[in-house]
Design an enzyme around this catalytic site. Structure first.
Site, short mmCIF file in Angstrom:
data_model
loop_
_atom_site.label_atom_id
_atom_site.label_comp_id
_atom_site.label_asym_id
_atom_site.label_seq_id
_atom_site.Cartn_x
_atom_site.Cartn_y
_atom_site.Cartn_z
N SER A 192 0.82 -1.22 0.00
CA SER A 192 0.00 0.00 0.00
C SER A 192 0.85 1.26 0.00
O SER A 192 0.53 2.24 -0.67
CB SER A 192 -0.89 0.01 1.25
OG SER A 192 -1.68 -1.14 1.28
N GLY A 452 -26.95 -26.61 -0.12
CA GLY A 452 -25.88 -27.53 -0.50
C GLY A 452 -25.50 -27.39 -1.97
O GLY A 452 -24.32 -27.47 -2.33
N THR A 473 -8.19 -6.10 -2.34
CA THR A 473 -6.81 -5.75 -1.94
C THR A 473 -6.00 -5.12 -3.07
O THR A 473 -5.35 -4.09 -2.88
CB THR A 473 -6.08 -7.02 -1.44
OG1 THR A 473 -6.79 -7.51 -0.31
CG2 THR A 473 -4.66 -6.73 -1.05
N GLU A 475 -4.93 -3.19 -6.62
CA GLU A 475 -5.29 -1.85 -7.12
C GLU A 475 -5.64 -0.92 -5.95
O GLU A 475 -6.47 -0.03 -6.09
CB GLU A 475 -6.47 -1.92 -8.11
CG GLU A 475 -6.14 -2.57 -9.43
CD GLU A 475 -5.26 -1.72 -10.32
OE1 GLU A 475 -5.11 -0.51 -10.06
OE2 GLU A 475 -4.69 -2.29 -11.26
N ASP A 477 -5.62 -1.32 -1.44
CA ASP A 477 -6.38 -2.00 -0.38
C ASP A 477 -7.61 -1.15 -0.02
O ASP A 477 -7.52 0.08 0.09
CB ASP A 477 -5.44 -2.15 0.83
CG ASP A 477 -6.18 -2.59 2.06
OD1 ASP A 477 -6.38 -3.79 2.22
OD2 ASP A 477 -6.58 -1.70 2.86
C1 LIG Z 1 -3.17 -11.96 -6.85
C2 LIG Z 1 -2.44 -10.67 -6.74
C3 LIG Z 1 -2.06 -10.00 -7.87
C4 LIG Z 1 -1.32 -8.82 -7.78
N1 LIG Z 1 -0.85 -8.24 -8.92
C5 LIG Z 1 0.01 -7.19 -8.81
C6 LIG Z 1 0.67 -6.68 -9.97
O1 LIG Z 1 0.48 -7.16 -11.09
N2 LIG Z 1 1.52 -5.65 -9.81
C7 LIG Z 1 1.77 -5.10 -8.59
O2 LIG Z 1 2.55 -4.15 -8.52
N3 LIG Z 1 1.16 -5.56 -7.48
C8 LIG Z 1 0.31 -6.61 -7.56
N4 LIG Z 1 -0.29 -7.12 -6.42
C9 LIG Z 1 0.00 -6.51 -5.12
C10 LIG Z 1 -1.16 -5.73 -4.54
O3 LIG Z 1 -1.34 -4.55 -5.26
C11 LIG Z 1 -0.86 -5.49 -3.06
O4 LIG Z 1 -1.01 -6.74 -2.42
C12 LIG Z 1 -1.76 -4.43 -2.45
O5 LIG Z 1 -1.41 -3.17 -2.91
C13 LIG Z 1 -1.72 -4.44 -0.91
O6 LIG Z 1 -0.44 -4.35 -0.45
P1 LIG Z 1 0.10 -5.39 0.65
O7 LIG Z 1 -0.18 -6.75 0.15
O8 LIG Z 1 1.50 -5.03 0.94
O9 LIG Z 1 -0.80 -5.16 1.90
P2 LIG Z 1 -0.53 -4.14 3.18
O10 LIG Z 1 -0.36 -2.81 2.63
O11 LIG Z 1 0.59 -4.74 3.95
O12 LIG Z 1 -1.87 -4.32 3.92
C14 LIG Z 1 -2.10 -5.34 4.90
C15 LIG Z 1 -3.25 -4.92 5.81
O13 LIG Z 1 -2.89 -3.74 6.50
C16 LIG Z 1 -3.90 -2.77 6.39
N5 LIG Z 1 -3.32 -1.44 6.26
C17 LIG Z 1 -2.24 -1.06 5.53
N6 LIG Z 1 -2.05 0.26 5.60
C18 LIG Z 1 -3.04 0.75 6.38
C19 LIG Z 1 -3.43 2.05 6.82
N7 LIG Z 1 -2.76 3.14 6.44
N8 LIG Z 1 -4.53 2.18 7.57
C20 LIG Z 1 -5.24 1.11 7.96
N9 LIG Z 1 -4.94 -0.14 7.57
C21 LIG Z 1 -3.85 -0.33 6.79
C22 LIG Z 1 -4.68 -3.12 5.11
O14 LIG Z 1 -6.02 -2.70 5.21
C23 LIG Z 1 -4.55 -4.63 5.05
O15 LIG Z 1 -5.64 -5.21 5.71
C24 LIG Z 1 -1.04 -8.28 -6.50
C25 LIG Z 1 -1.46 -8.94 -5.36
C26 LIG Z 1 -2.12 -10.13 -5.46
C27 LIG Z 1 -2.47 -10.87 -4.20
#
Ligand SMILES: Cc1cc2nc3c(=O)[nH]c(=O)nc-3n(C[C@H](O)[C@H](O)[C@H](O)COP(=O)(O)OP(=O)(O)OC[C@H]3O[C@@H](n4cnc5c(N)ncnc54)[C@H](O)[C@@H]3O)c2cc1C
EC number: 1.3.3.6
Length: 646
Positions: A192, A452, A473, A475, A477
């Site tokens: 994020s 079912g 999550t 594009e 979170d």
């Molecule tokens: C199947 C899949 C495909 C993807 N494809 C791509 C891709 O092609 N290119 C690419 O670049 N990325 C890709 N991603 C990555 C995706 O964009 C990230 O997973 C997403 O941006 C969230 O980041 P994170 O996983 O680090 O979650 P985090 O940012 O670590 O979030 C974890 C939790 O913490 C909470 N949190 C975080 N910050 C805050 C805040 N400020 N306030 C309150 N709560 C917070 C969130 O709500 C969440 O519940 C993909 C992910 C998946 C799973």
């Protein structure tokens, strides 16, 4: 039915056998609607539900035309193509590797055989692009996402963040799938928080090249779609590092985007300095090959910097029309909202499918009934109606809201109007998070509503739920995005007091403090006639009142807490309040767009049906938050009861 029974009395055994046969018949009708009922079995009453109340005769064709508008043709072309190609349909049981290959072949078939070229519409006709995405997503959601990675993320970054030289060089290859690519933003340690990215692109003035490096394990690009198997290029987001002549030696210019080739065009071998790992089997979307990328001093030409918002000259001088790192970062991310718009739109597509399956099944499925009478449709049960009817109304509501979002997005792409950019940014963040969260929950409700049989893979809830879940999550979170909406509302609230202008979607805030926050009128609070409750003005005022109140209260709380906790601490102290505010605002926008769509519907019968759905959407939301309205006597006790009953 009763009179038929009297003429043909049956034994209990015969009757049980008949009931079982009828159930099987109904079930097979549901699974394969082309089957016709056997003439030897008496017809089952399936319309008890609709027969009970005034029946609305709706011109389905007119309604469908109004909803699907000008893009029916391209969607039908896609459905026809996949219907004619069973070899390109995704079977229920398929391994991850086969699914990835099938998904790539589906995309190739769509582009090269069916002649549907989505990339052309990414920039020039986004409405058509999103209609294509909705249709392919209903074939297999992995295909929809794979297409989004190729055209909206990889292709979109090249044409939106690059300049003419990039468009000239890459457009055709991206369009015809010769240049398959990835969008490499997320890192293992930063998802994020994009500003925390650590990958570097250091300019080497001697060779006129950038050197791409992954400085530590936390900076490995992670989850990158198309990276594990098919991608030949990646748009890599990295900090631009420039040499300086001062004592620091280098200067960090912030996050920029670079085109980095990752596999050989002919052999498809991974290029030197690039390391690729597979992210493996996922909960869903296994047709998409997500991978991890590590860069060890990978050299790319200076021209590979996507230089629309910032450029580096031959001698290493940095130029930009935007004055600060934050402004450049904002402009870069602003160009990427298309992915978010697409997800909101596609999520409504998933909701349409699951609500349709659950409601149709609920009309056919019969369980229990009054003594000695035929069993009733499960949709006749009040509990089933409460699960599914507000969901149906919400589906229509979100449809019109996301159509509006797509229209605004298209307008923004043409005009680049600054206010519109800000409006679309917040609206796309809000709708994406609101709609995808709703759909994720609705999928479980639909599965459960089908008992079912909802659990059989063939009935799709499992794959839809697994594939769609991550919409919440990627594009952005949802919790993070809703905060952007709240921050935007607070900014506009502040501007209002400083005499600033308000864009269309937010203009109701202009009157809010005077009109909506004035003491609720004791007369209207007690009006409980059906006409009043169905009056769009009452409904919209109620939504706007709630948002305005939440906004005013949270602004005061933030001000109070920031004195002791500082800005970050105060925000965190009020976080749940801020999220509720953002959701309330988005619900208000959704209702306003729904009311407008009802008003503009040209066919009277379709309009009447939409009006019912709109009332249900509005009253259901008021009812769900009745505590808030009761607390301030905005809705008096008896009126609250009628809201529930209408
Ligand atoms: C199947 C899949 C495909 C993807 N494809 C791509 C891709 O092609 N290119 C690419 O670049 N990325 C890709 N991603 C990555 C995706 O964009 C990230 O997973 C997403 O941006 C969230 O980041 P994170 O996983 O680090 O979650 P985090 O940012 O670590 O979030 C974890 C939790 O913490 C909470 N949190 C975080 N910050 C805050 C805040 N400020 N306030 C309150 N709560 C917070 C969130 O709500 C969440 O519940 C993909 C992910 C998946 C799973």
């Amino acid at each position: 039915m009763e009179s038929r029974r009297e003429k043909n009395p049956m034994t209990e055994e015969e009757s049980d056998g008949l009931i079982a046969a009828r159930r099987i018949q109904r079930l097979s009708l549901h699974l394969s609607p082309s089957l016709t009922p056997s003439p030897s079995l008496p017809l089952v009453q399936t319309e008890t539900c609709s027969a009970r109340s005034k029946k609305l005769d709706v011109n389905g064709e007119a309604l469908s035309l109004y909803m699907r508008g000008k893009h029916i043709d391209i969607q039908e072309k896609i459905f026809d193509f996949f219907n004619s190609r069973p070899d390109l349909q995704t079977p229920i049981e398929i391994s991850k590797d086969d699914h990835r290959e099938l998904c790539m072949n589906q995309l190739i078939g769509l582009v090269r055989e069916a002649g549907v070229r989505p990339f052309r519409y990414v920039a020039d006709d986004p409405e058509k692009y999103f209609a294509i995405m909705e249709a392919v997503g209903s074939v297999d959601m992995s295909l929809g996402i794979k297409m989004g990675v190729q055209y909206s993320l990889w292709g979109g970054s090249v044409i939106n963040l690059g300049t003419k030289k990039h468009r000239d060089k890459y457009f055709d290859g991206i369009d015809n799938l010769d240049y398959t690519g990835c969008f490499a933003m997320t890192e293992l340690h930063h998802g994020s928080n994009v500003q925390g990215l650590q990958t570097t692109a250091t300019f080497d003035p001697l060779k006129d090249e950038f050197v791409i490096d992954t400085p530590n394990d936390g900076a490995i690009k992670w989850w990158i779609g198309n990276a594990a198997v098919h991608g030949k290029f990646a748009t890599v987001f990295a900090r631009l590092i420039l040499p300086t002549h001062d004592s620091k030696g280098v200067s960090d210019m912030g996050v920029h985007a670079f085109i980095v080739p990752i596999r050989d065009m002919k052999t498809h071998q991974t290029l030197p300095g690039v390391e690729i790992q597979d992210c493996g089997h996922k909960v869903g979307l296994n047709g998409v090959d997500n991978g991890a990328l590590r860069f060890r001093s990978v050299r790319i030409p200076r021209d590979n910097l996507l230089n629309r918002f910032g450029d580096v000259s031959r001698d290493g001088t940095y130029t930009s029309s935007l004055p600060t790192i934050n402004k450049r970062f904002g402009a870069t991310l602003g160009e990427l909202v298309g992915g978010r718009v697409g997800l909101a739109y596609a999520s409504v597509g998933v909701l349409k499918i699951s609500a349709t399956i659950a409601i149709r099944y609920s009309l056919l499925r019969q369980q229990f009934g009054p003594p000695k009478q035929p069993e009733v449709s499960i949709l006749d049960y009040q509990s089933q109606q409460h699960k599914l009817m507000p969901m149906l109304a919400s589906t229509y509501a979100y449809h019109f809201a996301t159509v509006y979002l797509v229209e605004k997005y298209s307008e923004m792409k043409k005009t680049h109007d600054e206010q519109l950019v800000a409006d679309v940014h917040a609206l796309s963040a809000g709708l994406k998070s609101y709609v995808t969260s709703y759909t994720a929950k609705a999928l479980s409700v639909c599965r459960e509503a089908c008992g079912g049989h909802g659990y059989a893979a063939v009935n799709r809830f499992g794959s839809l739920r697994n594939d769609h879940d991550i919409f919440q999550t990627f594009e952005g979170d949802n919790t993070v995005l809703l905060q952007q909406v709240a921050a935007d509302l607070l900014k506009r609230y502040k501007e209002k007091f400083q005499g600033g202008t308000l864009t269309v979607t937010w203009s109701y805030l202009r009157e809010s403090m005077n009109t909506y926050l004035s003491q609720p009128n004791p007369v209207t609070a007690r009006w409980e006639g059906e006409d009043h409750l169905r009056d769009p003005k009452f409904q919209l005022d109620a939504f706007r009142y709630r948002t305005s109140r939440l906004l005013q209260n949270v602004a005061a709380r933030l001000q109070k807490h920031s004195k002791t906790l500082g800005g970050f601490g105060a925000w965190n102290r009020c976080l749940n309040h801020l999220l509720t505010l953002a959701e309330s605002h988005i619900e208000t926008v959704i209702l306003a767009k729904f009311i407008e769509a009802v008003k503009n519907c040209p066919d009277p019968s379709a309009k009447a049906a939409l009006k019912l759905a709109c009332d249900l959407y509005a009253l259901d939301r008021i009812w769900k938050d009745i505590g808030t309205y009761r607390n301030v006597d905005y809705v008096a006790p008896n009126k609250a009861k009628v809201c529930f009953l209408v």
